[in-house]
Write a protein that holds these residues in place. Structure first.
Motif, PDB file in Angstrom:
ATOM      1  N   ALA A  34       0.836  -1.194   0.000  1.00 13.93           N
ATOM      2  CA  ALA A  34       0.000   0.000   0.000  1.00 13.93           C
ATOM      3  C   ALA A  34       0.870   1.243   0.000  1.00 13.93           C
ATOM      4  O   ALA A  34       1.931   1.265   0.597  1.00 13.93           O
ATOM      5  N   CYS A  35       0.410   2.274  -0.710  1.00 12.47           N
ATOM      6  CA  CYS A  35       1.126   3.544  -0.704  1.00 12.47           C
ATOM      7  C   CYS A  35       0.304   4.555   0.075  1.00 12.47           C
ATOM      8  O   CYS A  35      -0.929   4.511   0.092  1.00 12.47           O
ATOM      9  N   LEU A  36       1.034   5.452   0.724  1.00 12.22           N
ATOM     10  CA  LEU A  36       0.393   6.453   1.552  1.00 12.22           C
ATOM     11  C   LEU A  36       0.786   7.811   0.981  1.00 12.22           C
ATOM     12  O   LEU A  36       1.975   8.117   0.881  1.00 12.22           O
ATOM     13  N   VAL A  37      -0.220   8.581   0.546  1.00 13.12           N
ATOM     14  CA  VAL A  37       0.104   9.921   0.062  1.00 13.12           C
ATOM     15  C   VAL A  37      -0.647  10.945   0.898  1.00 13.12           C
ATOM     16  O   VAL A  37      -1.668  10.639   1.526  1.00 13.12           O
ATOM     17  N   GLY A  38      -0.114  12.141   0.906  1.00  9.96           N
ATOM     18  CA  GLY A  38      -0.764  13.204   1.667  1.00  9.96           C
ATOM     19  C   GLY A  38       0.111  14.433   1.617  1.00  9.96           C
ATOM     20  O   GLY A  38       1.307  14.331   1.346  1.00  9.96           O
ATOM     21  N   PRO A  39      -0.484  15.600   1.862  1.00  9.94           N
ATOM     22  CA  PRO A  39       0.299  16.831   1.788  1.00  9.94           C
ATOM     23  C   PRO A  39       1.405  16.870   2.849  1.00  9.94           C
ATOM     24  O   PRO A  39       1.327  16.162   3.851  1.00  9.94           O
ATOM     25  N   SER A  40       2.403  17.703   2.595  1.00  5.00           N
ATOM     26  CA  SER A  40       3.520  17.817   3.529  1.00  5.00           C
ATOM     27  C   SER A  40       3.027  18.274   4.905  1.00  5.00           C
ATOM     28  O   SER A  40       2.179  19.150   5.003  1.00  5.00           O
ATOM     29  N   GLY A  43       1.350  14.347   8.661  1.00  8.55           N
ATOM     30  CA  GLY A  43       1.538  13.336   9.701  1.00  8.55           C
ATOM     31  C   GLY A  43       1.918  11.957   9.183  1.00  8.55           C
ATOM     32  O   GLY A  43       1.732  10.963   9.883  1.00  8.55           O
ATOM     33  N   LYS A  44       2.474  11.892   7.980  1.00  8.54           N
ATOM     34  CA  LYS A  44       2.836  10.586   7.407  1.00  8.54           C
ATOM     35  C   LYS A  44       3.952   9.938   8.238  1.00  8.54           C
ATOM     36  O   LYS A  44       3.886   8.761   8.591  1.00  8.54           O
ATOM     37  N   THR A  45       4.972  10.752   8.542  1.00  2.00           N
ATOM     38  CA  THR A  45       6.084  10.229   9.332  1.00  2.00           C
ATOM     39  C   THR A  45       5.613   9.826  10.728  1.00  2.00           C
ATOM     40  O   THR A  45       6.020   8.793  11.258  1.00  2.00           O
ATOM     41  N   THR A  46       4.741  10.647  11.279  1.00  2.18           N
ATOM     42  CA  THR A  46       4.203  10.338  12.602  1.00  2.18           C
ATOM     43  C   THR A  46       3.482   8.989  12.593  1.00  2.18           C
ATOM     44  O   THR A  46       3.690   8.160  13.479  1.00  2.18           O
ATOM     45  N   LEU A  47       2.679   8.769  11.570  1.00  2.29           N
ATOM     46  CA  LEU A  47       1.951   7.501  11.460  1.00  2.29           C
ATOM     47  C   LEU A  47       2.928   6.330  11.369  1.00  2.29           C
ATOM     48  O   LEU A  47       2.782   5.321  12.057  1.00  2.29           O
ATOM     49  N   VAL A 207      -5.062   7.900   0.949  1.00  4.78           N
ATOM     50  CA  VAL A 207      -4.864   9.348   0.850  1.00  4.78           C
ATOM     51  C   VAL A 207      -5.145   9.969   2.204  1.00  4.78           C
ATOM     52  O   VAL A 207      -6.225   9.781   2.770  1.00  4.78           O
ATOM     53  N   MET A 208      -4.162  10.688   2.726  1.00  2.00           N
ATOM     54  CA  MET A 208      -4.363  11.357   4.012  1.00  2.00           C
ATOM     55  C   MET A 208      -4.771  12.795   3.760  1.00  2.00           C
ATOM     56  O   MET A 208      -4.296  13.439   2.820  1.00  2.00           O
ATOM     57  N   SER A 209      -5.646  13.300   4.610  1.00  2.00           N
ATOM     58  CA  SER A 209      -6.044  14.695   4.501  1.00  2.00           C
ATOM     59  C   SER A 209      -4.961  15.548   5.157  1.00  2.00           C
ATOM     60  O   SER A 209      -4.075  15.036   5.800  1.00  2.00           O
ATOM     61  N   SER A 210      -5.078  16.862   4.980  1.00  2.48           N
ATOM     62  CA  SER A 210      -4.155  17.697   5.746  1.00  2.48           C
ATOM     63  C   SER A 210      -4.723  17.816   7.159  1.00  2.48           C
ATOM     64  O   SER A 210      -5.821  17.368   7.444  1.00  2.48           O
ATOM     65  N   SER A 211      -3.980  18.443   8.025  1.00  2.00           N
ATOM     66  CA  SER A 211      -4.314  18.482   9.447  1.00  2.00           C
ATOM     67  C   SER A 211      -5.656  19.192   9.667  1.00  2.00           C
ATOM     68  O   SER A 211      -5.902  20.216   9.033  1.00  2.00           O
ATOM     69  N   PRO A 212      -6.570  18.750  10.513  1.00  2.00           N
ATOM     70  CA  PRO A 212      -6.532  17.537  11.352  1.00  2.00           C
ATOM     71  C   PRO A 212      -6.677  16.269  10.495  1.00  2.00           C
ATOM     72  O   PRO A 212      -7.629  16.157   9.742  1.00  2.00           O
ATOM     73  N   THR A 213      -5.733  15.380  10.647  1.00  2.00           N
ATOM     74  CA  THR A 213      -5.545  14.326   9.660  1.00  2.00           C
ATOM     75  C   THR A 213      -6.424  13.098   9.872  1.00  2.00           C
ATOM     76  O   THR A 213      -6.507  12.552  10.964  1.00  2.00           O
ATOM     77  N   ILE A 214      -7.051  12.705   8.786  1.00  2.00           N
ATOM     78  CA  ILE A 214      -7.805  11.451   8.760  1.00  2.00           C
ATOM     79  C   ILE A 214      -7.452  10.759   7.449  1.00  2.00           C
ATOM     80  O   ILE A 214      -6.775  11.359   6.609  1.00  2.00           O
ATOM     81  N   ILE A 215      -7.909   9.524   7.279  1.00  2.58           N
ATOM     82  CA  ILE A 215      -7.748   8.879   5.971  1.00  2.58           C
ATOM     83  C   ILE A 215      -8.864   9.397   5.082  1.00  2.58           C
ATOM     84  O   ILE A 215     -10.034   9.115   5.313  1.00  2.58           O
TER      85      ILE A 215
END
Ligand SMILES: Nc1ncnc2c1ncn2[C@@H]1O[C@H](COP(=O)(O)OP(=O)(O)OP(=O)(O)O)[C@@H](O)[C@H]1O
Ligand SMILES: [Mg+2]
Lengths: 267, 277
Positions: A34-40, A43-47, A207-215
């Motif tokens: 699976a690939c995870l994308v989302g704006p800078s 929280g990708k690194t946090t996840l 696809v992650m949203s920008s903060s507050p972050t959800i899928i």
């Protein structure tokens, strides 16, 4: 295989708390890529750190093969975003790759075999005797990848691992990851900000949203399993998928509305 | 991709010293000032004719005579042995304690004020006290040396351990590197630049304290001998002793430099790479 449920992470800070992740829930099957994308900054690194057991979530849970993750699980390898700083500058390239294998108590011959294979796969066998600081950024990144694949993990987490390599090397590495993934039937979670890359590589794109972050979205990539840099990227379906994800990310850049919509949809 | 390895190779090649001409030039640079100073001294001592200022020639002759045989074995070597012993103990103690304190902020919070207090005490004032408690012997002399040279090593080690890169810490956690391998491959190696800096300072303090520890109530050793010469107005002998100490310090510093370059090869490489060389 991997279950993330209601994951929330708040960093306490002097100037108020930072809610890096609000509420993430998803499941990865055994052997999935699976690939995870989302704006800078979403929280990708946090996840990834929460999944790797390097960081405790504020609430929610991460389960790996049915077991709660409380510390770094065995058989999991991580390629860190700060690839340069994740290599030991006092060890030569080969020793960097073999260090985790020593801890696995593999024989010298076996270690040598695995490091040769991994370094060859990333095209760095000739630099095995160099120190990391004698290499370019892209080469350092490939050493970090070689270290992860030599470890023969069951789960591989990669945080923007191809950020510092040129287009050709990048394409080669993408194919390498898919080959290794098939060969060793690993579960791979791959973070990238490159939508094309996510579509090309993954069976699924989160696809992650920008903060507050959800899928924000979970897109199944229904491209044929045999992928080819030229023909796959030229397919009509490829263009459709990337357009869809691109639109999602654009949505995600208007955080308030997207967040509200999603929250409403979730309820 | 094979072409990409070439810069690394040339980089390593360039680090090697140049031709014979360069070496000769460097040798000249090293000896030029000493020769000049010795010449000046010569002129000064002949011109002034003061009893307290013998000529370099006299000192050199006395040097060979005084430190040639018996005293070398009786006074110099035991002193140097104690110096090494004290320095080694100080290093082991400083690095060991430094690692513990560097890793645990709780222990640090408890011990730091006490350590600051002890650090503030000039080691020479401990000599009379230690003489009372342990007597005038090797233990006392070692204790004096350790009490001085341990501090820079300790403080630098703490600083180095605290500065270990968090990404490397995460890397070790993730790949299950722990225990002794964690300590030696991660903590000690990454603190080694600071540890070496502390050891360099500690070494010069150790030399000073080696001399001081022998100046009181001793009956042998380098410090004792020099004081003895001074008391008996054996002026050229005294000067030769000072010369010996200077040479000893210089030699140790050169040896230390060799070790440092070897241990910190990676660090110098990282710094050169960061400067874009
Ligand atoms: N240690 C920390 N302390 C406080 N806040 C943090 C910390 N680490 C990250 N953050 C914050 O959490 C949010 C998410 O950071 P994170 O590094 O996970 O983002 P990211 O999606 O990986 O970004 P990028 O794509 O730029 O790598 C950011 O707003 C960041 O400022
Ligand atoms: Mg990141």
């Amino acid at each position: 295989m991997l279950d993330v449920t209601g994951l929330q992470k708040i960093y306490p800070g002097q100037h108020g708390d930072v809610e890096a992740l609000r509420d993430l829930t998803f499941h990865l099957g055994d052997g999935e890529l699976a690939c995870l994308v989302g704006p800078s900054g979403c929280g990708k690194t946090t996840l990834l750190k929460c999944i790797a057991g390097l960081m405790r979530p504020t609430s929610g849970s991460v389960e790996l093969a049915g077991e709660q993750v409380t510390g770094p699980p065995r058989d999991m390898a991580v390629v860190f975003q700060e690839y340069g700083r994740s290599l030991f500058p006092w060890l030569r390239v080969r020793d960097n790759v073999e260090l985790p294998l020593k801890e696995k108590r593999l024989s010298k011959a076996r270690r040598r075999e695995l490091s040769d294979e991994a370094l060859d796969a990333v095209g760095l066998l000739k630099s095995a005797g160099a120190y990391p600081w004698q290499l370019s950024g892209g080469m350092q990144q490939r050493v970090a990848i070689a270290r992860a694949i030599a470890y023969e993990p069951r789960v591989l987490l990669m945080d923007e691992p191809f950020a510092a390599v040129d287009a050709q090397t990048r394409a080669d590495l993408e194919d390498l990851i898919r080959t290794l993934w098939k060969r060793f039937s690993m579960t791979v979670l791959f973070v990238t900000h490159d939508i094309d890359e996510a579509v090309y590589l993954g069976q699924r794109v989160l696809v992650m949203s920008s903060s507050p972050t959800i899928i924000q979205d979970d897109v199944a990539i229904d491209l044929p399993d045999e992928r080819d840099q030229i023909s796959t990227r030229g397919e009509h379906r490829f263009a459709e998928l990337r357009t869809r994800i691109y639109a999602e990310i654009r949505n995600a850049s208007q955080p308030q509305e997207a967040g509200k919509q999603q929250a409403a949809a979730a309820e | 991709m094979s072409a990409a390895t070439t810069p690394a190779r040339t980089g390593a090649g360039a680090a090697k010293p140049g031709g014979a001409g360069r070496t000769a030039l460097r040798a000249l640079q090293i000896v030029l000032l000493p020769i000049l100073l010795i010449g000046l001294w010569w002129a000064a001592s002949i011109a002034s004719g003061v009893y307290y200022l013998p000529t370099p020639g006299e000192i050199a002759a006395t040097f060979v005579e005084v430190w040639g045989s018996q005293r070398l074995a009786d006074d110099v070597l035991p002193s140097v042995g104690r110096l090494f012993g004290g320095f080694a103990l100080g290093t082991v103690g400083g690095v060991g304690l430094g690692i513990v304190l560097g890793l645990s902020s709780r222990i640090r919070a408890v011990l730091e004020p006490v350590l600051e207090f002890f650090r503030a005490i000039p080691p020479p004032v401990l000599v009379p006290l230690l003489m009372l408690f342990v007597g005038v012997n090797t233990t006392m002399k070692l204790a004096v040396i350790v009490s001085g040279c341990i501090w820079p090593i300790l403080l630098n080690t703490i600083e180095g351990v605290r500065a270990v890169d968090p990404v490397l810490i995460d890397t070790c956690r993730c790949y299950g590197i722990r225990g002794r391998r964690w300590l030696t491959t991660l903590v000690l190696r990454s603190a080694s630049p600071q540890i070496m800096a502390g050891m360099r300072q500690g070494l010069s303090i150790a030399i000073i304290l080696m001399v001081i520890s022998e100046m009181f109530a001793s009956s042998s050793g380098l410090g004792y001998t020099i004081i003895q010469f001074q008391r008996t107005f054996a002026i050229p002998e005294m000067w030769s002793g000072i010369l010996l100490l200077g040479l000893l310090g210089f030699l140790l510093s050169v040896l230390f430099g060799f070790a440092e370059r070897k241990v910190l090869k990676w660090y110098n490489g990282v710094r050169a790479a960061a400067r874009g060389e």
